[in-house]
Design a protein around this motif. Structure first.
Motif, PDB file in Angstrom:
ATOM      1  N   MET A   1       0.845  -1.202   0.000  1.00 57.10           N
ATOM      2  CA  MET A   1       0.000   0.000   0.000  1.00 57.10           C
ATOM      3  C   MET A   1       0.877   1.248   0.000  1.00 57.10           C
ATOM      4  SD  MET A   1      -2.534   1.359   2.977  1.00 57.10           S
ATOM      5  CE  MET A   1      -3.187   3.012   2.856  1.00 57.10           C
ATOM      6  N   THR A   2       0.592   2.160  -0.885  1.00 56.97           N
ATOM      7  CA  THR A   2       1.281   3.447  -0.883  1.00 56.97           C
ATOM      8  C   THR A   2       0.445   4.453  -0.123  1.00 56.97           C
ATOM      9  OG1 THR A   2       0.263   4.177  -2.941  1.00 56.97           O
ATOM     10  CG2 THR A   2       2.314   2.932  -3.130  1.00 56.97           C
ATOM     11  N   ASP A   3       1.079   5.588   0.238  1.00 54.55           N
ATOM     12  CA  ASP A   3       0.370   6.591   1.026  1.00 54.55           C
ATOM     13  C   ASP A   3      -0.875   7.109   0.322  1.00 54.55           C
ATOM     14  OD1 ASP A   3       2.194   6.332   3.001  1.00 54.55           O
ATOM     15  OD2 ASP A   3       3.270   8.188   2.600  1.00 54.55           O
ATOM     16  N   GLY A   4      -0.870   7.141  -1.003  1.00 51.80           N
ATOM     17  CA  GLY A   4      -1.995   7.704  -1.723  1.00 51.80           C
ATOM     18  C   GLY A   4      -3.182   6.766  -1.866  1.00 51.80           C
ATOM     19  N   GLU A   5      -3.027   5.481  -1.544  1.00 54.53           N
ATOM     20  CA  GLU A   5      -4.104   4.517  -1.695  1.00 54.53           C
ATOM     21  C   GLU A   5      -5.017   4.523  -0.480  1.00 54.53           C
ATOM     22  OE1 GLU A   5      -2.010   0.894  -2.308  1.00 54.53           O
ATOM     23  OE2 GLU A   5      -1.679   1.235  -4.445  1.00 54.53           O
ATOM     24  N   SER A   6      -6.233   3.999  -0.687  1.00 61.37           N
ATOM     25  CA  SER A   6      -7.196   3.919   0.415  1.00 61.37           C
ATOM     26  C   SER A   6      -6.779   2.812   1.379  1.00 61.37           C
ATOM     27  CB  SER A   6      -8.593   3.631  -0.125  1.00 61.37           C
ATOM     28  OG  SER A   6      -9.040   4.671  -0.953  1.00 61.37           O
ATOM     29  N   SER A   7      -6.931   3.071   2.673  1.00 59.86           N
ATOM     30  CA  SER A   7      -6.702   2.024   3.654  1.00 59.86           C
ATOM     31  C   SER A   7      -7.873   1.057   3.616  1.00 59.86           C
ATOM     32  CB  SER A   7      -6.568   2.626   5.054  1.00 59.86           C
ATOM     33  OG  SER A   7      -7.809   3.180   5.460  1.00 59.86           O
ATOM     34  N   ILE A   8      -7.692  -0.127   4.190  1.00 63.52           N
ATOM     35  CA  ILE A   8      -8.772  -1.112   4.224  1.00 63.52           C
ATOM     36  C   ILE A   8      -9.943  -0.575   5.041  1.00 63.52           C
ATOM     37  CG2 ILE A   8      -9.403  -3.392   5.115  1.00 63.52           C
ATOM     38  CD1 ILE A   8      -6.659  -4.381   4.241  1.00 63.52           C
ATOM     39  N   ALA A   9      -9.642   0.146   6.113  1.00 62.84           N
ATOM     40  CA  ALA A   9     -10.720   0.737   6.917  1.00 62.84           C
ATOM     41  C   ALA A   9     -11.560   1.682   6.075  1.00 62.84           C
ATOM     42  CB  ALA A   9     -10.134   1.470   8.124  1.00 62.84           C
ATOM     43  N   GLU A  10     -10.909   2.485   5.234  1.00 58.64           N
ATOM     44  CA  GLU A  10     -11.643   3.405   4.363  1.00 58.64           C
ATOM     45  C   GLU A  10     -12.496   2.640   3.362  1.00 58.64           C
ATOM     46  OE1 GLU A  10      -9.182   7.453   3.741  1.00 58.64           O
ATOM     47  OE2 GLU A  10      -8.150   5.659   3.064  1.00 58.64           O
ATOM     48  N   ARG A  11     -11.954   1.568   2.811  1.00 51.75           N
ATOM     49  CA  ARG A  11     -12.719   0.765   1.848  1.00 51.75           C
ATOM     50  C   ARG A  11     -13.961   0.168   2.510  1.00 51.75           C
ATOM     51  NH1 ARG A  11      -8.279  -2.898  -1.444  1.00 51.75           N
ATOM     52  NH2 ARG A  11      -6.501  -1.510  -1.116  1.00 51.75           N
ATOM     53  N   ILE A  12     -13.787  -0.315   3.743  1.00 58.30           N
ATOM     54  CA  ILE A  12     -14.925  -0.895   4.462  1.00 58.30           C
ATOM     55  C   ILE A  12     -16.008   0.155   4.671  1.00 58.30           C
ATOM     56  CG2 ILE A  12     -15.671  -1.821   6.697  1.00 58.30           C
ATOM     57  CD1 ILE A  12     -12.965  -3.268   6.864  1.00 58.30           C
ATOM     58  N   LEU A  13     -15.621   1.331   5.127  1.00 57.14           N
ATOM     59  CA  LEU A  13     -16.598   2.389   5.402  1.00 57.14           C
ATOM     60  C   LEU A  13     -17.314   2.833   4.130  1.00 57.14           C
ATOM     61  CD1 LEU A  13     -14.512   4.475   7.958  1.00 57.14           C
ATOM     62  CD2 LEU A  13     -16.548   3.127   8.455  1.00 57.14           C
ATOM     63  N   MET A  14     -16.592   2.897   3.013  1.00 59.81           N
ATOM     64  CA  MET A  14     -17.200   3.338   1.764  1.00 59.81           C
ATOM     65  C   MET A  14     -18.174   2.305   1.198  1.00 59.81           C
ATOM     66  SD  MET A  14     -14.236   5.439  -0.335  1.00 59.81           S
ATOM     67  CE  MET A  14     -12.961   4.187  -0.199  1.00 59.81           C
ATOM     68  N   ARG A  15     -17.988   1.020   1.556  1.00 61.70           N
ATOM     69  CA  ARG A  15     -18.833  -0.043   1.023  1.00 61.70           C
ATOM     70  C   ARG A  15     -19.875  -0.544   2.023  1.00 61.70           C
ATOM     71  NH1 ARG A  15     -13.999  -0.151  -1.292  1.00 61.70           N
ATOM     72  NH2 ARG A  15     -13.722  -0.826  -3.451  1.00 61.70           N
ATOM     73  N   MET A  16     -19.972   0.093   3.173  1.00 63.23           N
ATOM     74  CA  MET A  16     -20.852  -0.396   4.224  1.00 63.23           C
ATOM     75  C   MET A  16     -22.298  -0.548   3.747  1.00 63.23           C
ATOM     76  SD  MET A  16     -20.346  -1.414   7.384  1.00 63.23           S
ATOM     77  CE  MET A  16     -19.059  -0.504   8.246  1.00 63.23           C
ATOM     78  N   ASP A  17     -22.742   0.342   2.889  1.00 64.70           N
ATOM     79  CA  ASP A  17     -24.138   0.314   2.439  1.00 64.70           C
ATOM     80  C   ASP A  17     -24.458  -0.891   1.562  1.00 64.70           C
ATOM     81  OD1 ASP A  17     -24.622   2.626   3.814  1.00 64.70           O
ATOM     82  OD2 ASP A  17     -24.448   3.945   2.069  1.00 64.70           O
ATOM     83  N   VAL A  18     -23.457  -1.500   0.940  1.00 62.32           N
ATOM     84  CA  VAL A  18     -23.716  -2.623   0.035  1.00 62.32           C
ATOM     85  C   VAL A  18     -23.426  -3.972   0.686  1.00 62.32           C
ATOM     86  CG1 VAL A  18     -23.250  -1.194  -1.975  1.00 62.32           C
ATOM     87  CG2 VAL A  18     -21.399  -2.549  -0.994  1.00 62.32           C
ATOM     88  N   LEU A  19     -23.042  -3.964   1.955  1.00 66.38           N
ATOM     89  CA  LEU A  19     -22.758  -5.212   2.657  1.00 66.38           C
ATOM     90  C   LEU A  19     -24.034  -5.819   3.226  1.00 66.38           C
ATOM     91  CD1 LEU A  19     -19.518  -4.229   4.659  1.00 66.38           C
ATOM     92  CD2 LEU A  19     -19.678  -5.316   2.408  1.00 66.38           C
ATOM     93  N   THR A  20     -24.050  -7.125   3.341  1.00 68.30           N
ATOM     94  CA  THR A  20     -25.174  -7.804   3.982  1.00 68.30           C
ATOM     95  C   THR A  20     -25.107  -7.588   5.490  1.00 68.30           C
ATOM     96  OG1 THR A  20     -23.967  -9.875   4.324  1.00 68.30           O
ATOM     97  CG2 THR A  20     -25.082  -9.574   2.186  1.00 68.30           C
TER      98      THR A  20
END
Length: 290
Positions: A1-20
């Protein structure tokens, strides 16, 4: 992961609405003890979250990973990124520095940070943080670290005008017992902590939390360990083409907080500002041009 990429925590938060429902339960379990929660065996993560192993496998794929080993490898890279020194960050960026003037490169990075920060920010949680800061029934305490004390002081100077009972806690830990002596349950602490997260700041957060204070954390995309104690965490993107991380996005959040809080009780704020202006006149702090 580079500094400019999204962290896994950010990815989780951004996708929370589409999770079961089960996947959201898993996601919350990961975030509650992030990133350590995802570094153990897959079966252990599933058990701790109260979900099935296939649920873990499905959510990992929804986050864009080929499998759990790839997910864990990304988490380990995040841990390494958290602890990078300014020299290490400079050397990495210098190896692949793009062409163009630094003003343009830096500005592009900052604009990107602002956009990605706002995309991952929950407006309802931000409003809740502002309401806590504006609550005049609770004392407000503000503290920063070695670098972030400047951001903390900026927020303090404005809050000191807007509302009463505001304290700027100095960064030297030998003064903390005096500040903590009168902390009451329900008081609010605004804590600034970015990588490389400071041990003393975590100690202070634990003591304030133990006294029943409510914590608002201003941190970066990887999130300070203080987030485990904080009622609200406001994360900002910080990566820029420099040996140091940027505070611009954090400052944007601070100035927005100031704008919201000053209007929460404008009559009270205006009264304080008018009295302050009288004091300025009496002390002749500012020049008069009329």
């Amino acid at each position: 992961m580079t500094d400019g990429e999204s962290s896994i925590a950010e990815r989780i938060l951004m996708r929370m609405d589409v999770l079961t429902r089960a996947e959201r339960q898993l996601a919350q379990s990961i975030l509650d003890n992030y990133p350590a929660s995802g570094l153990g065996p897959l079966a252990t993560l599933a058990t701790n979250a109260g979900v099935s192993v296939p649920t873990v496998a499905r959510m990992v794929q929804k986050l864009g990973f080929g499998g759990y080993p790839e997910f864990q490898a990304e988490l380990r890279e995040e841990l390494q990124a958290r602890g990078k020194t300014p020299m290490a960050r400079h050397d990495i960026r210098a190896e692949a520095a793009p062409s163009g003037h630094m003003l343009n490169r830096f500005t592009d990075a900052v604009i990107g940070n602002i956009g990605r920060t706002l995309a991952g920010l929950d407006p309802a949680r931000f409003d809740e943080a502002c309401a806590m800061i504006a609550d005049r029934e609770a004392c407000l305490h503000i503290v920063g670290g070695r670098i972030t004390h400047t951001l903390a002081e900026y927020l303090f100077l404005h809050m000191q005008v807007i509302r009463p009972d505001v304290t700027h806690i100095q960064t030297t830990s030998n003064t903390w017992p005096h500040y903590l002596l009168d902390v009451a349950p329900g008081d609010v602490f605004c804590i600034f902590d970015v990588r490389r997260y400071e041990t003393n700041t975590l100690h202070l957060a634990r003591m304030a939390h133990a006294k029943g204070a409510r914590l608002i954390l201003f941190t970066d995309q990887w999130r300070s360990p203080v987030h485990e104690l904080a009622q609200i965490t406001l994360s900002s993107r910080t990566a820029v083409p420099s040996a140091w991380d940027s505070g611009v996005t954090t400052l944007l959040l601070i100035e927005t907080v100031i704008a919201v809080v000053q209007n929460a009780d404008w009559d009270g704020t205006r009264g304080r500002m008018e009295e302050l202006e009288e004091l300025f006149d009496r002390t002749k702090l500012f020049r008069k041009f009329t």
